[in-house]
Design a protein around this motif. Structure first.
Motif: not given
Length: 86
Positions: A1-6, A8-12
């Motif tokens: 996964l893209h670093a930003a997507t990882k 974002y998943h943490r945010l969710l």
């Protein structure tokens, strides 16, 4: 996964722990608008940074990723009680 997507998943995951679950059909923008200014607008700011880092092409986004990490840390520290409509 893209670093930003990882991130974002943490945010969710963090938001879900605070009672804010992203609906399956919601886009990141829709979710951040629903959350609104709850949490001092940090979710909206994070979402904007995520979209810049994820969808703006191949650039050095280390500064954006660092800011995303800072926002996650701020949300973890404050853990605001968020009461949102369903």
């Amino acid at each position: 996964l893209h670093a930003a997507t990882k991130r974002y998943h943490r945010l969710l995951t963090l938001c879900a722990k605070m009672g804010l679950k992203k609906r399956p059909a919601e886009t990141p923008d829709e979710f951040s608008r629903r959350v609104g200014t709850q949490g001092n607008g940090l979710v909206e700011e994070f979402t904007s940074l995520y979209q810049q880092a994820r969808f703006s092409g191949p650039h050095d986004f280390s500064g954006l990723l660092k800011k995303m990490d800072e926002i996650l840390a701020d949300l973890r520290k404050t853990r605001p009680q968020l009461n949102l409509p369903a």
